[in-house]
Write a protein that holds these residues in place. Structure first.
Motif, PDB file in Angstrom:
ATOM      1  N   GLY A  49      11.624  40.969  86.380  1.00 33.73           N
ATOM      2  CA  GLY A  49      12.028  40.469  87.693  1.00 33.73           C
ATOM      3  C   GLY A  49      13.272  41.142  88.228  1.00 33.73           C
ATOM      4  N   ILE A  50      13.480  42.389  87.805  1.00 35.29           N
ATOM      5  CA  ILE A  50      14.667  43.155  88.203  1.00 35.29           C
ATOM      6  C   ILE A  50      14.217  44.389  88.983  1.00 35.29           C
ATOM      7  N   ALA A  51      14.853  44.661  90.111  1.00 30.04           N
ATOM      8  CA  ALA A  51      14.558  45.861  90.886  1.00 30.04           C
ATOM      9  C   ALA A  51      15.479  46.995  90.449  1.00 30.04           C
ATOM     10  N   LEU A  52      14.928  48.192  90.347  1.00 34.27           N
ATOM     11  CA  LEU A  52      15.724  49.382  90.062  1.00 34.27           C
ATOM     12  C   LEU A  52      16.283  49.881  91.392  1.00 34.27           C
ATOM     13  N   THR A  53      17.562  49.598  91.641  1.00 31.09           N
ATOM     14  CA  THR A  53      18.136  49.849  92.964  1.00 31.09           C
ATOM     15  C   THR A  53      18.902  51.166  93.071  1.00 31.09           C
ATOM     16  N   GLY A  54      19.141  51.832  91.952  1.00 34.47           N
ATOM     17  CA  GLY A  54      19.858  53.097  92.038  1.00 34.47           C
ATOM     18  C   GLY A  54      19.965  53.784  90.693  1.00 34.47           C
ATOM     19  N   LEU A  55      20.148  55.101  90.739  1.00 32.87           N
ATOM     20  CA  LEU A  55      20.496  55.885  89.565  1.00 32.87           C
ATOM     21  C   LEU A  55      21.936  56.350  89.734  1.00 32.87           C
ATOM     22  N   ASN A  56      22.627  56.534  88.625  1.00 32.88           N
ATOM     23  CA  ASN A  56      24.042  56.892  88.669  1.00 32.88           C
ATOM     24  C   ASN A  56      24.266  58.172  87.875  1.00 32.88           C
ATOM     25  N   ALA A  57      24.864  59.161  88.530  1.00 33.26           N
ATOM     26  CA  ALA A  57      25.185  60.426  87.869  1.00 33.26           C
ATOM     27  C   ALA A  57      26.652  60.767  88.089  1.00 33.26           C
ATOM     28  N   ASN A  58      27.524  59.778  87.925  1.00 36.10           N
ATOM     29  CA  ASN A  58      28.948  60.011  88.116  1.00 36.10           C
ATOM     30  C   ASN A  58      29.471  61.046  87.128  1.00 36.10           C
ATOM     31  N   GLY A  59      30.145  62.041  87.657  1.00 39.31           N
ATOM     32  CA  GLY A  59      30.721  63.099  86.846  1.00 39.31           C
ATOM     33  C   GLY A  59      31.533  64.005  87.748  1.00 39.31           C
ATOM     34  N   ASN A  60      31.839  65.195  87.277  1.00 40.01           N
ATOM     35  CA  ASN A  60      32.544  66.175  88.109  1.00 40.01           C
ATOM     36  C   ASN A  60      31.680  67.417  88.228  1.00 40.01           C
ATOM     37  N   PRO A  61      30.770  67.459  89.204  1.00 46.36           N
ATOM     38  CA  PRO A  61      29.876  68.606  89.336  1.00 46.36           C
ATOM     39  C   PRO A  61      30.568  69.879  89.799  1.00 46.36           C
ATOM     40  N   LEU A  62      31.838  69.792  90.192  1.00 42.87           N
ATOM     41  CA  LEU A  62      32.597  70.965  90.636  1.00 42.87           C
ATOM     42  C   LEU A  62      33.627  71.408  89.603  1.00 42.87           C
ATOM     43  N   ASN A  63      33.609  70.790  88.431  1.00 42.64           N
ATOM     44  CA  ASN A  63      34.592  71.126  87.399  1.00 42.64           C
ATOM     45  C   ASN A  63      34.471  72.607  87.029  1.00 42.64           C
ATOM     46  N   PRO A  64      35.589  73.356  87.036  1.00 35.96           N
ATOM     47  CA  PRO A  64      35.508  74.781  86.694  1.00 35.96           C
ATOM     48  C   PRO A  64      35.257  75.046  85.219  1.00 35.96           C
ATOM     49  N   ASP A  65      35.388  74.028  84.373  1.00 41.21           N
ATOM     50  CA  ASP A  65      35.096  74.180  82.954  1.00 41.21           C
ATOM     51  C   ASP A  65      33.592  74.424  82.792  1.00 41.21           C
ATOM     52  N   PRO A  66      33.187  75.572  82.262  1.00 41.49           N
ATOM     53  CA  PRO A  66      31.745  75.870  82.172  1.00 41.49           C
ATOM     54  C   PRO A  66      30.978  74.925  81.269  1.00 41.49           C
ATOM     55  N   ALA A  67      31.687  74.161  80.424  1.00 39.19           N
ATOM     56  CA  ALA A  67      31.022  73.187  79.568  1.00 39.19           C
ATOM     57  C   ALA A  67      30.809  71.857  80.275  1.00 39.19           C
ATOM     58  N   VAL A  68      31.387  71.702  81.472  1.00 36.77           N
ATOM     59  CA  VAL A  68      31.328  70.407  82.154  1.00 36.77           C
ATOM     60  C   VAL A  68      30.645  70.512  83.525  1.00 36.77           C
ATOM     61  N   LEU A 116      34.230  62.799  78.020  1.00 35.90           N
ATOM     62  CA  LEU A 116      33.953  62.921  79.443  1.00 35.90           C
ATOM     63  C   LEU A 116      33.304  64.259  79.792  1.00 35.90           C
ATOM     64  N   GLY A 117      32.930  65.006  78.767  1.00 36.98           N
ATOM     65  CA  GLY A 117      32.326  66.318  78.975  1.00 36.98           C
ATOM     66  C   GLY A 117      33.198  67.409  78.396  1.00 36.98           C
ATOM     67  N   GLY A 118      32.580  68.377  77.694  1.00 41.19           N
ATOM     68  CA  GLY A 118      33.346  69.438  77.062  1.00 41.19           C
ATOM     69  C   GLY A 118      34.315  68.859  76.056  1.00 41.19           C
ATOM     70  N   ARG A 119      35.561  69.302  76.135  1.00 41.36           N
ATOM     71  CA  ARG A 119      36.586  68.786  75.220  1.00 41.36           C
ATOM     72  C   ARG A 119      37.404  67.656  75.844  1.00 41.36           C
ATOM     73  N   ASN A 120      36.996  67.195  77.016  1.00 45.84           N
ATOM     74  CA  ASN A 120      37.766  66.183  77.736  1.00 45.84           C
ATOM     75  C   ASN A 120      37.429  64.775  77.250  1.00 45.84           C
ATOM     76  N   THR A 121      38.450  63.946  77.096  1.00 41.48           N
ATOM     77  CA  THR A 121      38.262  62.567  76.638  1.00 41.48           C
ATOM     78  C   THR A 121      39.043  61.605  77.533  1.00 41.48           C
ATOM     79  N   LEU A 122      38.683  60.323  77.428  1.00 36.84           N
ATOM     80  CA  LEU A 122      39.347  59.285  78.215  1.00 36.84           C
ATOM     81  C   LEU A 122      40.682  58.927  77.580  1.00 36.84           C
TER      82      LEU A 122
END
Length: 333
Positions: free
Chosen positions: A66-85, A257-263
């Motif tokens: 009884g749950i609607a799938l209302t969105g997908l989430n791809a939060n990140g940094n798509p412009l990060n200059p780090d080639p691993a991220v 958080l991607g590559g060598r980056n951490t929170l």
């Protein structure tokens, strides 16, 4: 209006258990992670891209709960200059748009991204207050040479897929407030790129989220329900641009958080902190917020995002759901 939750805080549970919990909390929508900063255990992207049967089975799980799938989430940094991220987060966003279209999901949430400050730079650079002309030079490079070409491509993909890409206005991104959101939309000529209205990042910048909704109006496509507590006694000393974060020791398994980056770790006495709905602002605010969103789109999805470190995942979701549904009743939506 459909009230639900973003399920990243429940990634230690199966999708079925997660949907059951949302139903128990009397929520009717779910936003599922598709990549970016965090993994996508609730979304088998490759299977869904490859098989119609897999997509029908996947959507059937939501129907059964009884749950609607209302969105997908791809939060990140798509412009990060780090080639691993950056390239991986950008690919995750493009795939999320493709999967959303195949599933019939009309909203994909992401961040605008943040590039390096100059050609060839290797570290993302957030300019907050460009009082010196060199900082406008940085912004010119970031917008003209990196962000605009990338987002023109995303706009084209989203329009072809009939999916709205909803940008979370998040600091440490080029788009972090209504003015920068409008700048991106106008520069790209966007019809399928707009705002995911998350008030938590606006509160500490001194922005009124209700006024922001009214200002952006039809550019608001989707919304999050996450609160922020402003700790006035600490703001008086440290301000809201509080940089007293410290590294999380490797032995305590910091969030990647991607590559060598951490929170990093927050200060023990922060100027502000994310809290469950109702623990930073009262029901009257949240009722006004929902009322403003309803005026833009009566069918808008509003998904709880739990990041209150003082409450465990279920306790935080339960409190947020109670307070948000109470606000919806008060708002008459």
């Amino acid at each position: 209006m459909r009230l639900g939750a973003y399920t990243a805080c429940l990634h230690d549970r199966s999708l079925e258990d997660t949907l059951r919990l949302l139903s128990d909390l009397r929520l009717t929508g779910a936003e599922i992670n598709a990549g970016g900063f965090v993994p996508a255990p609730h979304l088998p992207v490759d299977d869904l891209l490859a098989s119609k049967d897999a997509r029908e089975d996947y959507l059937g799980r939501f129907d059964a709960a009884g749950i609607a799938l209302t969105g997908l989430n791809a939060n990140g940094n798509p412009l990060n200059p780090d080639p691993a991220v950056g390239p991986r987060h950008a690919a995750d966003l493009r795939r999320a748009i493709e999967v959303a279209a195949l599933l019939g999901v009309k909203r994909v949430v992401t961040m605008s991204g943040l590039p390096a400050g100059e050609p060839g730079g290797t570290v993302a650079n957030w300019v907050v207050n460009p009082w010196d002309s060199q900082f406008l030079d940085v912004l010119d490079h970031q917008w003209d040479e990196v962000a605009i070409p990338f987002w023109r491509d995303i706009q084209a993909r989203a329009a072809d897929a009939d999916v709205k890409v909803c940008i979370e206005m998040h600091p440490q991104n080029l788009v972090f407030n209504p003015a920068t959101l409008i700048r991106l939309v106008e520069r790209v000529g966007a019809t399928h790129v707009g705002a995911e209205m998350d008030p938590s990042h606006l509160f500490w910048q001194g922005i009124d989220p209700v006024a922001a909704v009214r200002h952006l109006d039809g550019l608001v496509f989707h919304a999050a329900a996450k609160d922020t507590r402003i700790n006035a006694e600490h703001v008086r000393i440290h301000g809201v641009l509080d940089d007293r974060f410290t590294r999380t020791p490797a032995g305590t398994h910091p969030v990647t958080l991607g590559g060598r980056n951490t929170l990093n770790r927050w200060p023990a006495d922060p100027s502000w902190q994310f809290v469950a709905v109702g623990r930073g602002h009262d029901t009257a605010f949240w009722a006004g917020f929902l009322r403003a969103l309803h005026a833009v789109d009566p069918d808008m999805a509003v998904n709880i995002e739990h990041e209150d470190t003082e409450l465990d995942q279920v306790e935080g979701l339960r409190l947020a759901a109670q307070n948000l549904t109470a606000a919806a009743r008060e708002a008459g939506v």
